[in-house]
Design a protein around this motif. Structure first.
Motif, PDB file in Angstrom:
ATOM      1  N   ALA A  32       0.780  -1.070  -0.047  1.00 32.50           N
ATOM      2  CA  ALA A  32       0.064   0.000  -0.108  1.00 32.50           C
ATOM      3  C   ALA A  32       0.874   1.420   0.066  1.00 32.50           C
ATOM      4  CB  ALA A  32      -0.859  -0.054   1.347  1.00 32.50           C
ATOM      5  N   CYS A  33       1.816   1.324   0.972  1.00 31.51           N
ATOM      6  CA  CYS A  33       3.026   2.488   0.718  1.00 31.51           C
ATOM      7  C   CYS A  33       3.593   2.724  -0.549  1.00 31.51           C
ATOM      8  CB  CYS A  33       3.965   2.272   1.804  1.00 31.51           C
ATOM      9  SG  CYS A  33       3.331   2.352   3.377  1.00 31.51           S
ATOM     10  N   GLU A  34       3.712   1.544  -1.221  1.00 34.02           N
ATOM     11  CA  GLU A  34       4.527   1.594  -2.548  1.00 34.02           C
ATOM     12  C   GLU A  34       3.557   2.130  -3.794  1.00 34.02           C
ATOM     13  OE1 GLU A  34       7.815   0.722  -3.785  1.00 34.02           O
ATOM     14  OE2 GLU A  34       7.919   1.349  -1.576  1.00 34.02           O
ATOM     15  N   LEU A  35       2.301   1.774  -3.280  1.00 38.40           N
ATOM     16  CA  LEU A  35       1.107   2.225  -4.421  1.00 38.40           C
ATOM     17  C   LEU A  35       0.820   3.700  -4.120  1.00 38.40           C
ATOM     18  CD1 LEU A  35      -1.011  -0.999  -4.338  1.00 38.40           C
ATOM     19  CD2 LEU A  35       0.310  -0.063  -6.553  1.00 38.40           C
ATOM     20  N   ALA A  36       0.872   4.059  -2.943  1.00 36.73           N
ATOM     21  CA  ALA A  36       0.490   5.398  -2.438  1.00 36.73           C
ATOM     22  C   ALA A  36       1.479   6.444  -2.879  1.00 36.73           C
ATOM     23  CB  ALA A  36       0.011   5.666  -0.942  1.00 36.73           C
ATOM     24  N   VAL A  42      -5.500   3.794  -2.396  1.00 38.23           N
ATOM     25  CA  VAL A  42      -5.467   2.352  -2.062  1.00 38.23           C
ATOM     26  C   VAL A  42      -6.473   2.292  -0.828  1.00 38.23           C
ATOM     27  CG1 VAL A  42      -3.978   0.734  -1.239  1.00 38.23           C
ATOM     28  CG2 VAL A  42      -3.216   2.297  -2.695  1.00 38.23           C
ATOM     29  N   LEU A  43      -7.372   1.124  -0.840  1.00 35.26           N
ATOM     30  CA  LEU A  43      -7.888   0.632   0.344  1.00 35.26           C
ATOM     31  C   LEU A  43      -7.676  -0.337   0.853  1.00 35.26           C
ATOM     32  CD1 LEU A  43     -10.462   0.672   2.556  1.00 35.26           C
ATOM     33  CD2 LEU A  43     -11.644  -0.163   0.535  1.00 35.26           C
ATOM     34  N   ILE A  44      -7.086  -0.830   2.247  1.00 36.48           N
ATOM     35  CA  ILE A  44      -6.836  -2.125   2.611  1.00 36.48           C
ATOM     36  C   ILE A  44      -8.114  -2.583   3.562  1.00 36.48           C
ATOM     37  CG2 ILE A  44      -5.468  -3.395   4.169  1.00 36.48           C
ATOM     38  CD1 ILE A  44      -3.081  -1.414   3.609  1.00 36.48           C
ATOM     39  N   LEU A  45      -8.533  -3.807   3.220  1.00 32.80           N
ATOM     40  CA  LEU A  45      -9.405  -4.223   3.917  1.00 32.80           C
ATOM     41  C   LEU A  45      -9.064  -5.435   4.733  1.00 32.80           C
ATOM     42  CD1 LEU A  45     -12.421  -4.795   1.256  1.00 32.80           C
ATOM     43  CD2 LEU A  45     -12.187  -3.041   3.087  1.00 32.80           C
ATOM     44  N   GLU A  46      -8.868  -5.419   6.090  1.00 31.44           N
ATOM     45  CA  GLU A  46      -8.477  -6.456   7.142  1.00 31.44           C
ATOM     46  C   GLU A  46      -9.717  -6.926   7.957  1.00 31.44           C
ATOM     47  OE1 GLU A  46      -6.639  -8.871   9.590  1.00 31.44           O
ATOM     48  OE2 GLU A  46      -5.512  -7.753   7.979  1.00 31.44           O
ATOM     49  N   LYS A  47      -9.547  -8.345   8.025  1.00 28.02           N
ATOM     50  CA  LYS A  47     -10.641  -9.183   8.721  1.00 28.02           C
ATOM     51  C   LYS A  47     -10.487  -9.064  10.315  1.00 28.02           C
ATOM     52  CE  LYS A  47      -8.250 -13.528   8.730  1.00 28.02           C
ATOM     53  NZ  LYS A  47      -8.342 -14.861   8.497  1.00 28.02           N
ATOM     54  N   ALA A  48      -9.253  -8.801  10.700  1.00 26.35           N
ATOM     55  CA  ALA A  48      -9.186  -8.621  12.216  1.00 26.35           C
ATOM     56  C   ALA A  48      -9.469  -7.326  12.836  1.00 26.35           C
ATOM     57  CB  ALA A  48      -7.891  -9.047  12.562  1.00 26.35           C
ATOM     58  N   GLU A  49     -10.234  -7.175  13.956  1.00 27.33           N
ATOM     59  CA  GLU A  49     -10.783  -5.917  14.337  1.00 27.33           C
ATOM     60  C   GLU A  49      -9.305  -5.245  14.956  1.00 27.33           C
ATOM     61  OE1 GLU A  49     -14.287  -5.820  16.444  1.00 27.33           O
ATOM     62  OE2 GLU A  49     -15.526  -6.503  14.790  1.00 27.33           O
ATOM     63  N   ASP A  50      -8.656  -5.807  15.589  1.00 21.15           N
ATOM     64  CA  ASP A  50      -7.812  -5.643  16.599  1.00 21.15           C
ATOM     65  C   ASP A  50      -6.307  -6.054  15.848  1.00 21.15           C
ATOM     66  OD1 ASP A  50      -5.701  -4.754  18.557  1.00 21.15           O
ATOM     67  OD2 ASP A  50      -7.079  -5.746  20.050  1.00 21.15           O
ATOM     68  N   GLY A 152      -2.202   8.777   2.600  1.00 19.62           N
ATOM     69  CA  GLY A 152      -3.557   8.569   2.301  1.00 19.62           C
ATOM     70  C   GLY A 152      -4.165   7.413   2.208  1.00 19.62           C
ATOM     71  N   VAL A 153      -3.543   6.188   2.603  1.00 22.67           N
ATOM     72  CA  VAL A 153      -4.060   4.991   2.491  1.00 22.67           C
ATOM     73  C   VAL A 153      -5.272   4.974   3.376  1.00 22.67           C
ATOM     74  CG1 VAL A 153      -3.604   2.408   2.565  1.00 22.67           C
ATOM     75  CG2 VAL A 153      -1.905   3.940   1.674  1.00 22.67           C
ATOM     76  N   ALA A 154      -6.382   4.169   3.019  1.00 25.85           N
ATOM     77  CA  ALA A 154      -7.616   4.129   3.888  1.00 25.85           C
ATOM     78  C   ALA A 154      -7.351   2.597   4.386  1.00 25.85           C
ATOM     79  CB  ALA A 154      -8.890   4.045   3.129  1.00 25.85           C
ATOM     80  N   VAL A 155      -7.586   2.305   5.706  1.00 27.28           N
ATOM     81  CA  VAL A 155      -7.607   0.876   6.360  1.00 27.28           C
ATOM     82  C   VAL A 155      -8.689   0.742   6.987  1.00 27.28           C
ATOM     83  CG1 VAL A 155      -6.341  -0.458   7.810  1.00 27.28           C
ATOM     84  CG2 VAL A 155      -4.918   1.250   6.493  1.00 27.28           C
ATOM     85  N   ARG A 156      -9.655  -0.253   6.462  1.00 26.65           N
ATOM     86  CA  ARG A 156     -10.819  -0.776   7.108  1.00 26.65           C
ATOM     87  C   ARG A 156     -10.596  -1.875   7.834  1.00 26.65           C
ATOM     88  NH1 ARG A 156     -15.324   1.985   4.539  1.00 26.65           N
ATOM     89  NH2 ARG A 156     -16.429   0.760   6.226  1.00 26.65           N
ATOM     90  N   ARG A 157     -10.580  -1.924   9.289  1.00 19.38           N
ATOM     91  CA  ARG A 157     -10.412  -3.067   9.994  1.00 19.38           C
ATOM     92  C   ARG A 157     -11.815  -3.932  10.322  1.00 19.38           C
ATOM     93  NH1 ARG A 157      -5.185  -3.919  11.219  1.00 19.38           N
ATOM     94  NH2 ARG A 157      -3.930  -2.152  11.066  1.00 19.38           N
TER      95      ARG A 157
END
Length: 513
Positions: A32-36, A42-50, A152-157
């Motif tokens: 994500a850092c390389e792309l941004a 870039v949006l990262i979707l992560e299944k773990a909340e914590d 500016g990467v968006a991370v949705r946990r």
């Protein structure tokens, strides 16, 4: 990890992202850092909340970083943010120092600092970054998440990908009842990758020989277990610190595959059998299992869906090469995918991600299989183990294994006559004190001219900011005159003297538009 690092940008779900990444581990965050950095959304979707887990922290989360990873961090201005290696020089209690210090291993057979002849690596300079460092998963994730947030990467946990559908132009990604649109989807979601499974990627390879256990336990009679890595007639165990015990039980991976709970009683039974002692465990604090199952996706791309890291390849975590392999995937893929998104990619550039990284992954899988083969319990395995011990104790043997484990010998089979083509650029120090690695923080390609050829400067102007022109002599030039460096730090073309401009132009056109 601070709350500010976990926060997300307020980008609506209906926006069309350039890239959605599944997985906020080190590989997904670094990609994500390389792309941004290259101005992609870039949006990262992560299944773990914590994001926090004891398995990511010392001692469970300890990882050795290889030379290519260290160079990548240095070239993006992140190396100075690592702190653990400054206070933890060796994770093993009572470890020897100086020439007798263990600096790596193959199948548990250590090679020592004093046996490694670094003078054989002619392309390493006094200004080169270290060949290996110690870090942990949480430290890396924190550093990468902080950089991703700044870019500016968006991370949705707490949002696991549950499905996706791709067309010729975009991918629609589902997470429960939420939907996201993207031009590209990259699976960095680990060994059980949902993206890989839904995407229909073939995951070919070999089945395990053992179940590995990583445990933090209290022991009533710790004197019954030896310190260090101990090979026994029934397996192997490693106690690097009091109560931190790793076990290898050659059960064909049966327990790991059974999905049974890891109880104190079970761990004690396995440890007693493998250690051939009657050691007593009084408390089981943390435990996880793993195997030497070795599999690799037969392709890393299916249309607009790509794989990186453990989603693309898995193997035994012997020597910690999985993390380094994944971060190498991210460094290779990032600039190529960004160029494709911006319409600045020559024909076949994105496909070169697979052709370059798949062979590297295959080498690491075979390296892992070879270690397992000589760690086995058969007389043949023990005989091979003894021979490898003799080889690794020699100067040439230790140097060879260090070059492989530390990634010094890593290179890509690129077109080009010069012997350095396809290798990592040495960290040349220019006469004004500037290091070439410091000039790569912006992720651009570089044409490094140790002379002052105006025609070369004119050539870089044809590539609309994709290639920077850097000129001037260096303190040590290794006999080189001109070098074309890709954004990932790989030498795309080199000449010892006055370059053939037509050949240089052809080389530039292979990587830039």
């Amino acid at each position: 990890m601070n709350a500010t690092i976990e926060s997300t940008k307020s980008i609506p779900n209906h926006a069309i992202y350039d890239v959605i990444i599944s997985g906020a581990g080190p590989v997904g965050l670094f990609l994500a850092c390389e792309l941004a950095l290259a101005k992609c959304s870039v949006l990262i979707l992560e299944k773990a909340e914590d994001p926090h887990s004891p398995l990511k922290q010392l001692p469970f989360g300890i990882r050795g970083l290889s030379a290519p990873t260290i160079e990548a961090l240095y070239r993006r201005g992140l190396l100075n943010e690592l702190e653990i290696h400054k206070r933890l020089k060796n994770p093993h209690q009572n470890a020897k120092q100086g020439t007798q210090r263990q600096v790596g291993h193959f199948a548990g057979i250590p090679f020592l600092e004093g046996d490694v002849d670094t003078s054989q690596w002619k392309n390493r300079l006094p200004s080169s970054t270290p060949t290996s460092l110690i870090s942990e998963m949480q430290e890396l994730e924190t550093i990468f998440a902080r950089r991703a947030e700044a870019l500016g990467v968006a991370v949705r946990r707490g949002l696991a990908i549950t499905g996706f559908h791709q067309t010729e132009d975009e991918v629609t990604v589902q997470s429960g009842d939420q939907s996201f649109q993207t031009k590209w989807l990259v699976g960095c979601d680990g060994s059980r990758s949902v993206v890989r499974k839904i995407g229909g990627f073939d995951f070919a390879g070999t089945e395990p020989e053992f179940t590995g256990y990583t445990t933090k336990i209290d022991i009533a009679d710790p004197e019954k277990l030896s310190q260090g890595r101990i090979v026994t007639p029934t397996g192997m165990y490693l106690q690097s610190q009091p109560g931190y015990v790793v076990i290898q039980d050659f059960d064909g991976g049966a327990f790991h595959g059974s999905e049974k709970p890891i109880t104190l009683e079970h761990v004690q039974q396995v440890l007693r059998r493998v250690s051939n002692t009657d050691v007593t465990i009084t408390a089981l604090h943390t435990a996880t299992t793993w195997t030497d199952r070795a599999r690799q996706a037969t392709t890393y791309r299916n249309g607009r869906v790509l794989l990186a890291g453990d989603a693309a390849h898995i193997h035994a975590p012997l020597g910690g090469q999985g993390l380094n392999l994944g971060l190498g995937d991210a460094m290779n893929l990032g600039w190529k995918l960004a160029a494709t998104i911006h319409g600045k990619a020559p024909e076949g550039l994105l496909d070169s991600y697979y052709t370059e990284r798949h062979p590297i992954g295959a080498q690491v899988l075979d390296w892992s299989r070879a270690q397992v083969a000589i760690m086995g319990l058969s007389p043949e395995a023990r005989a091979l183990n003894a021979i490898f011990r003799d080889l690794i104790s020699t100067r040439d043997g230790a140097t060879y294994f260090a070059a492989r484990v530390w990634g010094i010998s890593t290179h890509y089979d690129l077109d080009g006559e010069h012997a350095l083509t396809g290798y990592s650029i040495p960290n040349f120090e220019l006469e004004d004190g500037t290091m070439i690695g410091e000039l790569m923080h912006d992720g651009k390609g570089i044409l490094l001219d140790f002379g002052a050829n105006d025609s070369l400067k004119t050539l870089t102007g044809e590539y609309a900011g994709q290639i920077k022109y850097v000129s001037g002599p260096a303190k040590e030039q290794l006999g080189l005159g001109v070098i074309l460096i890709r954004p990932d730090g790989i030498i795309a073309w080199a000449a010892d003297s006055e370059p053939d401009l037509s050949e240089l132009q052809k080389a530039a056109a292979r990587w830039f538009v």
